[in-house]
Design an enzyme around this catalytic site. Structure first.
Site, PDB file in Angstrom:
ATOM      1  N   TYR A 158      65.757  44.609  73.579  1.00  0.00           N
ATOM      2  CA  TYR A 158      65.049  44.987  72.339  1.00  0.00           C
ATOM      3  C   TYR A 158      63.705  45.641  72.691  1.00  0.00           C
ATOM      4  O   TYR A 158      63.402  46.749  72.242  1.00  0.00           O
ATOM      5  CB  TYR A 158      64.836  43.745  71.466  1.00  0.00           C
ATOM      6  CG  TYR A 158      63.857  43.967  70.335  1.00  0.00           C
ATOM      7  CD1 TYR A 158      64.186  44.799  69.268  1.00  0.00           C
ATOM      8  CD2 TYR A 158      62.602  43.358  70.339  1.00  0.00           C
ATOM      9  CE1 TYR A 158      63.278  45.024  68.233  1.00  0.00           C
ATOM     10  CE2 TYR A 158      61.697  43.578  69.308  1.00  0.00           C
ATOM     11  CZ  TYR A 158      62.039  44.407  68.268  1.00  0.00           C
ATOM     12  OH  TYR A 158      61.129  44.631  67.255  1.00  0.00           O
ATOM     13  N   THR A 211      56.276  46.902  68.856  1.00  0.00           N
ATOM     14  CA  THR A 211      56.343  45.445  68.919  1.00  0.00           C
ATOM     15  C   THR A 211      55.587  44.870  70.112  1.00  0.00           C
ATOM     16  O   THR A 211      55.523  45.501  71.177  1.00  0.00           O
ATOM     17  CB  THR A 211      57.827  45.000  69.005  1.00  0.00           C
ATOM     18  OG1 THR A 211      57.872  43.615  69.359  1.00  0.00           O
ATOM     19  CG2 THR A 211      58.595  45.770  70.049  1.00  0.00           C
TER      20      THR A 211
HETATM   21  N1  LIG Z   1      59.862  41.356  61.791  1.00  0.00           N
HETATM   22  C1  LIG Z   1      59.049  41.314  62.860  1.00  0.00           C
HETATM   23  O1  LIG Z   1      58.428  40.255  63.151  1.00  0.00           O
HETATM   24  C2  LIG Z   1      58.871  42.537  63.730  1.00  0.00           C
HETATM   25  C3  LIG Z   1      58.037  42.439  64.850  1.00  0.00           C
HETATM   26  C4  LIG Z   1      57.852  43.569  65.637  1.00  0.00           C
HETATM   27  C5  LIG Z   1      58.445  44.761  65.300  1.00  0.00           C
HETATM   28  N2  LIG Z   1      59.260  44.851  64.215  1.00  0.00           N
HETATM   29  C6  LIG Z   1      59.887  46.149  63.904  1.00  0.00           C
HETATM   30  O2  LIG Z   1      59.687  46.464  62.538  1.00  0.00           O
HETATM   31  C7  LIG Z   1      60.781  47.207  62.026  1.00  0.00           C
HETATM   32  C8  LIG Z   1      61.234  46.581  60.729  1.00  0.00           C
HETATM   33  O3  LIG Z   1      61.584  45.228  60.965  1.00  0.00           O
HETATM   34  P1  LIG Z   1      62.037  44.263  59.785  1.00  0.00           P
HETATM   35  O4  LIG Z   1      61.644  42.887  60.156  1.00  0.00           O
HETATM   36  O5  LIG Z   1      61.602  44.810  58.470  1.00  0.00           O
HETATM   37  O6  LIG Z   1      63.629  44.377  59.919  1.00  0.00           O
HETATM   38  P2  LIG Z   1      64.750  44.477  58.807  1.00  0.00           P
HETATM   39  O7  LIG Z   1      66.047  44.247  59.488  1.00  0.00           O
HETATM   40  O8  LIG Z   1      64.404  43.635  57.622  1.00  0.00           O
HETATM   41  O9  LIG Z   1      64.633  46.004  58.350  1.00  0.00           O
HETATM   42  C9  LIG Z   1      65.272  47.065  59.016  1.00  0.00           C
HETATM   43  C10 LIG Z   1      65.790  48.008  57.930  1.00  0.00           C
HETATM   44  O10 LIG Z   1      66.367  49.152  58.561  1.00  0.00           O
HETATM   45  C11 LIG Z   1      67.667  49.400  58.037  1.00  0.00           C
HETATM   46  N3  LIG Z   1      68.435  50.008  59.127  1.00  0.00           N
HETATM   47  C12 LIG Z   1      68.684  49.467  60.358  1.00  0.00           C
HETATM   48  N4  LIG Z   1      69.376  50.339  61.117  1.00  0.00           N
HETATM   49  C13 LIG Z   1      69.563  51.454  60.352  1.00  0.00           C
HETATM   50  C14 LIG Z   1      70.208  52.694  60.590  1.00  0.00           C
HETATM   51  N5  LIG Z   1      70.814  52.975  61.756  1.00  0.00           N
HETATM   52  N6  LIG Z   1      70.203  53.624  59.593  1.00  0.00           N
HETATM   53  C15 LIG Z   1      69.600  53.358  58.404  1.00  0.00           C
HETATM   54  N7  LIG Z   1      68.977  52.203  58.130  1.00  0.00           N
HETATM   55  C16 LIG Z   1      68.958  51.260  59.087  1.00  0.00           C
HETATM   56  C17 LIG Z   1      68.185  48.039  57.596  1.00  0.00           C
HETATM   57  O11 LIG Z   1      69.177  48.099  56.588  1.00  0.00           O
HETATM   58  C18 LIG Z   1      66.900  47.373  57.083  1.00  0.00           C
HETATM   59  O12 LIG Z   1      66.678  47.647  55.721  1.00  0.00           O
HETATM   60  C19 LIG Z   1      61.842  47.199  63.126  1.00  0.00           C
HETATM   61  O13 LIG Z   1      61.826  48.474  63.746  1.00  0.00           O
HETATM   62  C20 LIG Z   1      61.382  46.119  64.083  1.00  0.00           C
HETATM   63  O14 LIG Z   1      61.746  46.406  65.404  1.00  0.00           O
HETATM   64  C21 LIG Z   1      59.487  43.757  63.426  1.00  0.00           C
END
Ligand SMILES: NC(=O)c1ccc[n+]([C@@H]2O[C@H](COP(=O)([O-])OP(=O)(O)OC[C@H]3O[C@@H](n4cnc5c(N)ncnc54)[C@H](O)[C@@H]3O)[C@@H](O)[C@H]2O)c1
Length: 323
Positions: free
Chosen positions: A141, A116
């Protein structure tokens, strides 16, 4: 390729799953559905458990002979991380240690990590972040993610594992064919919230902080369409297969918009008006985060197709209407 995807039922993971599934890869998704949805799993087999359950993960990996792992699962809400830091160190750092260790144990030598722009904190001059900009996260985070990047760097030096850490800037929009989109409950993403207002699911929204050192006082972010980001993962997988090296890459378009500009764009594109109250700053927000976006194009040959805020907003809104 036989691929393990953690968090594939979530927002970004489901878009990547959609692309990799279309290409015919053999995919297993581990997702506990804490924030993801089963309906977003358009391809692959789903194993519903928490990554904390290391024995289950070990057994799955012993059975499946994965050739690559894409690690999306994590907790992602910055203000929540300020209030509950240990939840973030557990879910983002400790679970990643275990997963990386199991990848080494089972010879899964291609690893793609959802990193991120929060790693940069406020450290980039003018908020323009190159991959060499000092990492200095300003919230738990970002720190929890930084530690995972460090672990990957050290593990890649010591073992046969290679990795690509993709440092996402602000991911937004929905699949252009509206097959998948963002479903996250209680999302804090600006375009998602504004789309919820435009569809009448929310009656108002907030603009956090109007006294930042930016052109209109609100924070500036680099918004990247989720399908372009998904393609970056496909390209990273090809890179790991061919080049057998590791890389840390920014994922953004290289220019940004203020919060006010985004809210105005949502109102204009959707033709809907809604109140956006200007309130104080939110904990953990950097003033400006914009990607220096050349390296990913050079290293992966990534060619984004949707660098268009109107299109990003339109897909987010159309998806929100479907939900
Ligand atoms: N959305 C953004 O703008 C953004 C920006 C930078 C980084 N990220 C990173 O991208 C990744 C995905 O983000 P997202 O927006 O799709 O989030 P999201 O919450 O939609 O997806 C996360 C998924 O992981 C699953 N999950 C979480 N903890 C878990 C665990 N302990 N065991 C099994 N499953 C688990 C959740 O059920 C969910 O389906 C994350 O690691 C986040 O840090 C996202």
């Amino acid at each position: 390729m036989k691929i393990l995807i953690t968090g594939g039922a979530g927002y970004i993971g489901s878009h990547v799953l959609n692309l990799l599934g279309q290409q015919g890869h053999d995919i297993v998704v581990v997702d506990n559905l804490s924030t993801g949805r089963k309906e977003s799993l358009l391809y692959g087999r789903h194993e519903q458990f928490n990554l904390e359950e290391v024995e289950k993960l070990d057994q799955l990996m012993a059975k499946e002979n994965f050739e690559a792992c894409l690690h999306f699962a994590g907790s992602i809400v910055v203000p929540e991380s300020v209030e509950k830091p240990l939840k973030y160190y557990q879910n983002n750092t400790t679970n990643s240690v275990n997963l990386i260790e199991l990848c080494v144990k089972h010879g899964v030598n291609r690893f793609i990590f959802s990193s991120t722009a929060a790693l940069y904190g406020d450290s980039a001059p003018n908020g323009i972040c190159t991959e060499e900009t000092m990492v200095a996260p300003i919230n738990p985070y970002g720190r929890s993610k930084m530690m995972t990047e460090f672990m990957l760097e050290d593990t890649a030096k010591a073992t046969a594992l290679n990795y690509v850490a993709l440092r996402y800037f602000n991911v937004a929009g929905a699949n252009v064919d509206l097959k998948v989109g963002q479903c996250s409950p209680n999302a804090t993403h600006l375009i998602k919230i504004a789309s919820e207002c435009a569809t009448g699911k929310r009656d108002k929204m907030a603009i956090f902080g109007t006294d930042y050192d930016t052109k209109d006082g609100t924070c500036i972010r680099d918004y990247i369409h989720v399908d372009d980001l998904a393609q970056a993962h496909v390209d990273a997988l090809t890179f790991l297969e061919k080049d057998k090296e590791s890389a840390v890459l920014n994922c953004g378009y290289g220019h940004g918009y203020t919060v006010r500009e985004v809210v105005e764009t949502v109102k204009r594109v959707t033709g809907k008006d809604f109140p956006a109250a200007e309130v104080g700053r939110r904990a953990g927000d950097a003033a400006i985060l914009i990607s220096k976006a050349e390296k990913i194009r050079e290293v992966l040959g990534w060619k984004p197709k949707y660098d268009d805020l109107d299109l990003i907003v339109r897909t987010a809104y159309e998806w929100e209407k479907k939900l």
